[in-house]
Enzyme design. Structure first.
Site, PDB file in Angstrom:
ATOM      1  N   LEU A 250      40.194  18.072  -6.306  1.00 22.32           N
ATOM      2  CA  LEU A 250      40.831  17.603  -7.519  1.00 22.32           C
ATOM      3  C   LEU A 250      42.299  17.551  -7.378  1.00 22.32           C
ATOM      4  CD1 LEU A 250      38.773  20.519  -8.655  1.00 22.32           C
ATOM      5  CD2 LEU A 250      39.143  19.211 -10.612  1.00 22.32           C
TER       6      LEU A 250
ATOM      7  N   THR B 255      39.144   9.911 -12.638  1.00 25.81           N
ATOM      8  CA  THR B 255      39.353   9.697 -13.957  1.00 25.81           C
ATOM      9  C   THR B 255      39.027   8.376 -14.619  1.00 25.81           C
ATOM     10  OG1 THR B 255      41.247   8.981 -15.399  1.00 25.81           O
ATOM     11  CG2 THR B 255      41.570   8.536 -13.039  1.00 25.81           C
ATOM     12  N   ASP B 256      38.579   8.291 -15.858  1.00 28.67           N
ATOM     13  CA  ASP B 256      38.107   6.984 -16.420  1.00 28.67           C
ATOM     14  C   ASP B 256      39.191   5.973 -16.592  1.00 28.67           C
ATOM     15  OD1 ASP B 256      39.871   8.038 -18.505  1.00 28.67           O
ATOM     16  OD2 ASP B 256      38.545   8.179 -20.094  1.00 28.67           O
ATOM     17  N   GLU B 257      40.347   6.269 -16.208  1.00 27.75           N
ATOM     18  CA  GLU B 257      41.706   5.312 -16.243  1.00 27.75           C
ATOM     19  C   GLU B 257      41.556   4.163 -15.299  1.00 27.75           C
ATOM     20  OE1 GLU B 257      45.450   6.888 -16.927  1.00 27.75           O
ATOM     21  OE2 GLU B 257      44.351   8.835 -17.933  1.00 27.75           O
TER      22      GLU B 257
ATOM     23  N   TYR C  86      49.313   5.464 -11.610  1.00 21.09           N
ATOM     24  CA  TYR C  86      48.419   6.785 -11.637  1.00 21.09           C
ATOM     25  C   TYR C  86      46.866   5.990 -11.310  1.00 21.09           C
ATOM     26  CZ  TYR C  86      45.273  10.356 -13.250  1.00 21.09           C
ATOM     27  OH  TYR C  86      44.307  11.220 -13.229  1.00 21.09           O
TER      28      TYR C  86
ATOM     29  N   LYS D 101      44.255   6.429  -8.059  1.00 14.75           N
ATOM     30  CA  LYS D 101      43.005   7.060  -8.217  1.00 14.75           C
ATOM     31  C   LYS D 101      41.788   6.140  -8.023  1.00 14.75           C
ATOM     32  CE  LYS D 101      42.107  10.843  -9.396  1.00 14.75           C
ATOM     33  NZ  LYS D 101      41.857  12.112  -8.778  1.00 14.75           N
TER      34      LYS D 101
ATOM     35  N   LYS E 271      51.641  16.732 -20.856  1.00 17.90           N
ATOM     36  CA  LYS E 271      50.711  15.791 -21.704  1.00 17.90           C
ATOM     37  C   LYS E 271      50.396  15.827 -23.083  1.00 17.90           C
ATOM     38  CE  LYS E 271      49.501  15.096 -17.370  1.00 17.90           C
ATOM     39  NZ  LYS E 271      48.178  15.572 -16.693  1.00 17.90           N
TER      40      LYS E 271
HETATM   41  P1  NAD Z   1      47.333  18.795 -12.636  1.00 16.98           P
HETATM   42  O1  NAD Z   1      48.415  17.928 -12.570  1.00 16.98           O
HETATM   43  O2  NAD Z   1      47.311  19.728 -13.627  1.00 16.98           O
HETATM   44  O3  NAD Z   1      46.972  19.752 -11.266  1.00 16.98           O
HETATM   45  C1  NAD Z   1      46.932  19.179  -9.978  1.00 16.98           C
HETATM   46  C2  NAD Z   1      47.153  20.079  -8.981  1.00 16.98           C
HETATM   47  O4  NAD Z   1      47.079  19.707  -7.581  1.00 16.98           O
HETATM   48  C3  NAD Z   1      48.048  21.371  -9.137  1.00 16.98           C
HETATM   49  O5  NAD Z   1      47.757  22.464  -8.749  1.00 16.98           O
HETATM   50  C4  NAD Z   1      49.070  20.632  -7.666  1.00 16.98           C
HETATM   51  O6  NAD Z   1      49.837  21.766  -7.274  1.00 16.98           O
HETATM   52  C5  NAD Z   1      47.852  20.229  -6.819  1.00 16.98           C
HETATM   53  N1  NAD Z   1      48.715  19.141  -5.975  1.00 16.98           N
HETATM   54  C6  NAD Z   1      49.449  17.958  -6.330  1.00 16.98           C
HETATM   55  N2  NAD Z   1      49.623  17.528  -5.254  1.00 16.98           N
HETATM   56  C7  NAD Z   1      49.272  18.161  -4.122  1.00 16.98           C
HETATM   57  C8  NAD Z   1      49.174  18.079  -2.792  1.00 16.98           C
HETATM   58  N3  NAD Z   1      49.832  17.144  -2.257  1.00 16.98           N
HETATM   59  N4  NAD Z   1      48.621  18.910  -1.876  1.00 16.98           N
HETATM   60  C9  NAD Z   1      47.837  20.013  -2.383  1.00 16.98           C
HETATM   61  N5  NAD Z   1      47.857  20.187  -3.824  1.00 16.98           N
HETATM   62  C10 NAD Z   1      48.538  19.289  -4.716  1.00 16.98           C
HETATM   63  O7  NAD Z   1      46.053  17.837 -12.745  1.00 16.98           O
HETATM   64  P2  NAD Z   1      44.657  18.042 -13.510  1.00 16.98           P
HETATM   65  O8  NAD Z   1      44.829  17.500 -15.008  1.00 16.98           O
HETATM   66  O9  NAD Z   1      44.100  19.548 -13.458  1.00 16.98           O
HETATM   67  O10 NAD Z   1      43.738  16.816 -13.000  1.00 16.98           O
HETATM   68  C11 NAD Z   1      42.922  17.567 -11.852  1.00 16.98           C
HETATM   69  C12 NAD Z   1      42.019  16.413 -11.139  1.00 16.98           C
HETATM   70  O11 NAD Z   1      41.313  15.727 -12.346  1.00 16.98           O
HETATM   71  C13 NAD Z   1      42.982  15.084 -10.754  1.00 16.98           C
HETATM   72  O12 NAD Z   1      42.475  14.640  -9.529  1.00 16.98           O
HETATM   73  C14 NAD Z   1      42.861  14.135 -11.987  1.00 16.98           C
HETATM   74  O13 NAD Z   1      42.855  12.759 -11.458  1.00 16.98           O
HETATM   75  C15 NAD Z   1      41.441  14.316 -12.467  1.00 16.98           C
HETATM   76  N6  NAD Z   1      41.297  14.115 -13.951  1.00 16.98           N
HETATM   77  C16 NAD Z   1      42.162  14.706 -14.875  1.00 16.98           C
HETATM   78  C17 NAD Z   1      41.953  14.404 -16.318  1.00 16.98           C
HETATM   79  C18 NAD Z   1      43.026  14.921 -17.165  1.00 16.98           C
HETATM   80  O14 NAD Z   1      42.714  14.741 -18.478  1.00 16.98           O
HETATM   81  N7  NAD Z   1      43.916  15.830 -16.889  1.00 16.98           N
HETATM   82  C19 NAD Z   1      41.146  13.544 -16.672  1.00 16.98           C
HETATM   83  C20 NAD Z   1      40.091  13.098 -15.734  1.00 16.98           C
HETATM   84  C21 NAD Z   1      40.210  13.406 -14.406  1.00 16.98           C
HETATM   85  P1  TYD Z   2      48.711  11.854 -21.724  1.00 17.89           P
HETATM   86  O1  TYD Z   2      48.435  13.227 -22.310  1.00 17.89           O
HETATM   87  O2  TYD Z   2      49.762  11.466 -20.967  1.00 17.89           O
HETATM   88  O3  TYD Z   2      47.337  11.322 -20.922  1.00 17.89           O
HETATM   89  P2  TYD Z   2      46.726   9.782 -20.564  1.00 17.89           P
HETATM   90  O4  TYD Z   2      48.086   9.121 -20.368  1.00 17.89           O
HETATM   91  O5  TYD Z   2      46.271  10.097 -19.124  1.00 17.89           O
HETATM   92  O6  TYD Z   2      45.830   9.214 -21.315  1.00 17.89           O
HETATM   93  O7  TYD Z   2      48.680  10.791 -23.069  1.00 17.89           O
HETATM   94  C1  TYD Z   2      47.627  10.783 -24.049  1.00 17.89           C
HETATM   95  C2  TYD Z   2      47.934   9.564 -24.823  1.00 17.89           C
HETATM   96  O8  TYD Z   2      49.167   9.994 -25.658  1.00 17.89           O
HETATM   97  C3  TYD Z   2      48.329   8.393 -24.418  1.00 17.89           C
HETATM   98  O9  TYD Z   2      47.957   7.248 -25.187  1.00 17.89           O
HETATM   99  C4  TYD Z   2      49.969   8.429 -24.388  1.00 17.89           C
HETATM  100  C5  TYD Z   2      50.232   9.177 -25.638  1.00 17.89           C
HETATM  101  N1  TYD Z   2      51.472  10.014 -25.718  1.00 17.89           N
HETATM  102  C6  TYD Z   2      52.136   9.841 -26.458  1.00 17.89           C
HETATM  103  O10 TYD Z   2      52.128   9.269 -27.653  1.00 17.89           O
HETATM  104  N2  TYD Z   2      53.399  10.784 -26.408  1.00 17.89           N
HETATM  105  C7  TYD Z   2      53.490  11.741 -25.464  1.00 17.89           C
HETATM  106  O11 TYD Z   2      54.872  12.526 -25.500  1.00 17.89           O
HETATM  107  C8  TYD Z   2      52.701  11.637 -24.433  1.00 17.89           C
HETATM  108  C9  TYD Z   2      52.746  12.396 -23.225  1.00 17.89           C
HETATM  109  C10 TYD Z   2      51.496  10.917 -24.501  1.00 17.89           C
END
Ligand code: NAD
Ligand code: TYD
Length: 351
Positions: free
Chosen positions: A83, A132-134, A158, A162, A197
């Protein structure tokens, strides 16, 4: 211990939920959390399980190939749940290079180490890549969904990083036979989410009577999934998913940003004892994100039909739980936003 698993990025938002689930559910697994503790990594996320005998933490940057090689030689893991990533789109627009390093190079380092360790016998080994779905790009408002067959079309640095890492994972499967599985998930929400976020940022700003920045007109749509449902899906896919397959994970829960924020404002008004509509006054439309994807929506029927996963929570219920967690954990938010926790753990874990 029956198995040793590396979980990378376990100190982050989703990773900490995955580590907690695996440590509690599988006491006979040794779970090793590999995390560099960047600004997004916080060991306080794991305080409740940190002293369990089947949990270990290794502070390591996945771009450090030599350090990874040593860890693979020492622990000889049977599986990797990957992750660790740079995960914030806005940061990737400002500095794409750290996304290339961590998300692409870091993933390749892990793939190579796993291949070298397992190449003589792949039986019961698995490399699980969390994506991710992105990577699929953006949908129109036409009722279509991303499926596992949707062509990759990433737009942000980003999602491009991915997508690239997903391609390397599949290339290691097709070229070297590495046993891999990939999942692509929609936007997560829940506790321990870094307040840059949308949802945690809005909760924090509403509480502190600060403007809630909405990009553009707030018409962009995201498909929101409760983070514990994502962790449960990862558990099922890791144990039951078929080799070389991809599974989409989503909540079937599409919201325009502006509607989501209005709902959140109403929940916060009730929780904070404000009059109805008060928090909505904080909504502030700001300049749109560059290359802002219009709509994401996931078809997760393959995962539901083949492996029997379903999301457990309705959105309103999950959002209320999330708000309750943030209001009860003000110190966590303060520490994370001040960066104090990073200094503390730097001292504790520096070698
Ligand atoms: P996050 O940013 O909260 O956490 C990322 C973690 O990775 C942190 O603990 C950070 O310290 C660690 N990290 C970053 N760079 C590193 C490196 N070079 N070496 C070791 N550790 C490192 O991320 P998240 O939101 O928990 O996402 C986790 C995974 O899920 C990611 O791969 C992301 O692409 C994927 N994902 C996230 C979402 C979402 O909505 N957040 C949705 C779908 C997929
Ligand atoms: P985000 O939480 O950054 O997730 P992602 O870009 O990976 O989908 O953003 C969610 C949605 O909210 C995205 O359409 C961008 C929007 N957004 C705002 O409108 N204001 C904000 O301050 C942020 C961080 C995101």
């Amino acid at each position: 211990m029956s198995k040793t698993l590396f979980i990378t990025g376990g100190a982050g938002f989703i990773g900490s939920h995955v580590v907690r689930l695996f440590v509690n559910k599988y006491p006979d697994y040794c779970i090793v959390n590999l995390d560099a503790l960047t600004y997004a990594g916080n060991l306080a996320n794991l305080e409740d399980i940190a002293s369990k005998p089947n949990y270990k933490f290794e502070k390591v940057d996945i771009t450090d190939f030599e350090a990874l090689k040593e860890l693979f030689a020492f622990y000889k893991p049977d599986g990797v749940v990957h992750l660790a990533a740079e995960s914030h789109v806005d940061r990737s627009i400002t500095d794409p290079f750290v996304f290339i390093r961590t998300n692409v190079l870091g993933t390749c380092n892990l793939l190579h180490c796993a291949k070298e360790l397992w190449k003589d016998n792949y039986t019961d080994k698995r490399f699980y890549h969390v994506s991710t779905d992105e990577v699929y790009g953006a949908l129109e408002f036409d009722g279509t969904f991303f499926t596992e067959e949707t062509k990759y079309d990433p737009h942000s640095p980003y999602s491009a990083s991915k997508a690239s890492s997903d391609h390397f994972v599949r290339a290691f499967h097709d070229t070297y036979g590495l046993p891999v599985v990939v999942s692509n998930c929609s936007n997560n929400y829940g506790s321990h989410h870094f307040p840059e976020k949308l949802i945690p940022l809005a909760i924090n700003n509403i509480k502190n009577n600060k403007p809630i920045p909405i990009y553009g007109k707030g018409e962009n749509v995201r498909d929101w999934l409760f983070v514990e449902d994502h962790a449960a899906a990862i558990d099922i896919i890791f144990h039951k998913g078929k080799d070389g397959q991809t599974y989409n994970i989503g909540g079937n829960n599409e919201w325009r940003n502006i509607d989501l924020i209005r709902l959140l404002c109403n929940i916060m008004d009730k929780k904070l004892g404000r009059t109805e509509g008060e928090s909505q006054q904080l909504i502030t439309f700001v300049t749109d994100r560059a290359g802002h994807d219009l709509r994401y929506a996931i078809d997760s029927s393959k995962l539901q039909n083949e492996l029997g996963w379903t999301p457990s929570l309705q959105f309103e219920e999950g959002l209320e739980k999330t708000v309750d967690w943030y209001l009860a954990n003000e110190e966590w938010v303060r520490n994370v936003t001040s960066g104090e926790y990073q200094k503390y753990y730097e001292l504790q874990y520096s070698k």
